[in-house]
Design a protein around this motif. Structure first.
Motif, PDB file in Angstrom:
ATOM      1  N   THR A 113       0.843  -1.189   0.000  1.00 46.77           N
ATOM      2  CA  THR A 113       0.000   0.000   0.000  1.00 46.77           C
ATOM      3  C   THR A 113       0.882   1.245   0.000  1.00 46.77           C
ATOM      4  O   THR A 113       2.080   1.172   0.295  1.00 46.77           O
ATOM      5  CB  THR A 113      -0.897   0.032   1.249  1.00 46.77           C
ATOM      6  OG1 THR A 113      -0.045   0.123   2.406  1.00 46.77           O
ATOM      7  CG2 THR A 113      -1.784  -1.206   1.340  1.00 46.77           C
ATOM      8  N   GLU A 114       0.282   2.367  -0.289  1.00 48.83           N
ATOM      9  CA  GLU A 114       1.002   3.647  -0.236  1.00 48.83           C
ATOM     10  C   GLU A 114       1.547   3.871   1.176  1.00 48.83           C
ATOM     11  O   GLU A 114       2.679   4.324   1.358  1.00 48.83           O
ATOM     12  CB  GLU A 114       0.075   4.795  -0.651  1.00 48.83           C
ATOM     13  CG  GLU A 114       0.747   6.158  -0.629  1.00 48.83           C
ATOM     14  CD  GLU A 114       1.842   6.315  -1.682  1.00 48.83           C
ATOM     15  OE1 GLU A 114       2.799   7.068  -1.404  1.00 48.83           O
ATOM     16  OE2 GLU A 114       1.751   5.699  -2.756  1.00 48.83           O
ATOM     17  N   GLU A 115       0.732   3.548   2.170  1.00 48.33           N
ATOM     18  CA  GLU A 115       1.142   3.720   3.573  1.00 48.33           C
ATOM     19  C   GLU A 115       2.379   2.877   3.893  1.00 48.33           C
ATOM     20  O   GLU A 115       3.319   3.361   4.527  1.00 48.33           O
ATOM     21  CB  GLU A 115      -0.012   3.328   4.492  1.00 48.33           C
ATOM     22  CG  GLU A 115       0.288   3.491   5.964  1.00 48.33           C
ATOM     23  CD  GLU A 115      -0.868   3.039   6.849  1.00 48.33           C
ATOM     24  OE1 GLU A 115      -0.681   3.084   8.071  1.00 48.33           O
ATOM     25  OE2 GLU A 115      -1.930   2.637   6.342  1.00 48.33           O
ATOM     26  N   LYS A 116       2.390   1.628   3.437  1.00 45.58           N
ATOM     27  CA  LYS A 116       3.549   0.756   3.677  1.00 45.58           C
ATOM     28  C   LYS A 116       4.782   1.280   2.942  1.00 45.58           C
ATOM     29  O   LYS A 116       5.888   1.273   3.484  1.00 45.58           O
ATOM     30  CB  LYS A 116       3.243  -0.676   3.242  1.00 45.58           C
ATOM     31  CG  LYS A 116       2.253  -1.389   4.127  1.00 45.58           C
ATOM     32  CD  LYS A 116       1.900  -2.759   3.554  1.00 45.58           C
ATOM     33  CE  LYS A 116       0.754  -3.394   4.307  1.00 45.58           C
ATOM     34  NZ  LYS A 116       0.265  -4.620   3.638  1.00 45.58           N
ATOM     35  N   ALA A 117       4.603   1.719   1.711  1.00 47.65           N
ATOM     36  CA  ALA A 117       5.732   2.263   0.943  1.00 47.65           C
ATOM     37  C   ALA A 117       6.319   3.484   1.634  1.00 47.65           C
ATOM     38  O   ALA A 117       7.540   3.631   1.727  1.00 47.65           O
ATOM     39  CB  ALA A 117       5.291   2.608  -0.480  1.00 47.65           C
ATOM     40  N   GLN A 118       5.442   4.352   2.144  1.00 51.55           N
ATOM     41  CA  GLN A 118       5.899   5.556   2.855  1.00 51.55           C
ATOM     42  C   GLN A 118       6.638   5.198   4.152  1.00 51.55           C
ATOM     43  O   GLN A 118       7.581   5.879   4.533  1.00 51.55           O
ATOM     44  CB  GLN A 118       4.714   6.479   3.165  1.00 51.55           C
ATOM     45  CG  GLN A 118       4.086   7.112   1.943  1.00 51.55           C
ATOM     46  CD  GLN A 118       5.018   8.078   1.234  1.00 51.55           C
ATOM     47  OE1 GLN A 118       5.907   8.671   1.814  1.00 51.55           O
ATOM     48  NE2 GLN A 118       4.808   8.229  -0.072  1.00 51.55           N
ATOM     49  N   ALA A 119       6.213   4.130   4.829  1.00 55.84           N
ATOM     50  CA  ALA A 119       6.872   3.704   6.064  1.00 55.84           C
ATOM     51  C   ALA A 119       8.241   3.088   5.776  1.00 55.84           C
ATOM     52  O   ALA A 119       9.192   3.282   6.539  1.00 55.84           O
ATOM     53  CB  ALA A 119       5.991   2.707   6.812  1.00 55.84           C
TER      54      ALA A 119
END
Length: 147
Positions: A113-119
Motif C-alpha cells: 500500500t502507499e502507507e507501507k511504501a511511505q513507512a
C-alpha cells in the motif's frame, strides 16, 4: 547458515581490506565480528549476514553498493533492504511491523500500500516510488525464481 546475498562481490571487501593494509584481526575488532568469520567469508566457506556485512563495510569506509552489485533496474525490495544493511527483523522493528510481513512484501505476496511504501522509504533510504517499483519486480518475477 545464511543464504547467499544476491550480487555480493566478497572479493571487493577482501581487496579493500588488503588495499587499506588492514588485517582480518584488526577489521574484526573494529567491526565487532570474529576474525574467523571474516576469513570464512573471504574464502567462500560462509555467507555473511547482512548486518555483520554492513558493520564490516562501514569499518572499511565502503558503501553497501560497493559490495552488493545489483543493477538499479533489477533491484527488488529485498535488494533495497540489503543495500541499506538491514535484516528483515531490523527493518520490521524500524517500521513497526513484523519480519513475516517484510518477508511477504519482499516476495511480492503481500500487497504494498502507499502507507507501507511511505513507512519503508526512510528506513531503507529510498523513495516511495523506488519501493513500489522494487516490490513490483518481486511480484512480477518468473515462477520459481527467488525474490
Amino acid at each position: 547458515m545464511n543464504r547467499p546475498i544476491k550480487g555480493l562481490d566478497i572479493s571487493a571487501l577482501s581487496e579493500a581490506r588488503k588495499r587499506q593494509g588492514v588485517s582480518r584481526h584488526d577489521l574484526a575488532r573494529r567491526a565487532a565480528v570474529s576474525k574467523t568469520t571474516i576469513g570464512a567469508w573471504e574464502i567462500g566457506a560462509r555467507s555473511p549476514n547482512i548486518e555483520s556485512l554492513a558493520k564490516v563495510a562501514q569499518a572499511l569506509g565502503l558503501r553497501m553498493d560497493d559490495l552488493i552489485k545489483v543493477p538499479e533496474a533489477e533491484r527488488t525490495l529485498a535488494d533495497l533492504r540489503r543495500l541499506a544493511g538491514l535484516s528483515q527483523t531490523r527493518l520490521a522493528w524500524l517500521t513497526g511491523t513484523t519480519a513475516a510481513a517484510i518477508a511477504g512484501l519482499e516476495r511480492g505476496e503481500i500487497s504494498l500500500t502507499e502507507e507501507k511504501a511511505q513507512a519503508l522509504a526512510p528506513a531503507i533510504d529510498a523513495s516511495a516510488e523506488d519501493i513500489k517499483a522494487a516490490w513490483q519486480r518481486s511480484h512480477d518475477r518468473p515462477l520459481g525464481e527467488p525474490a
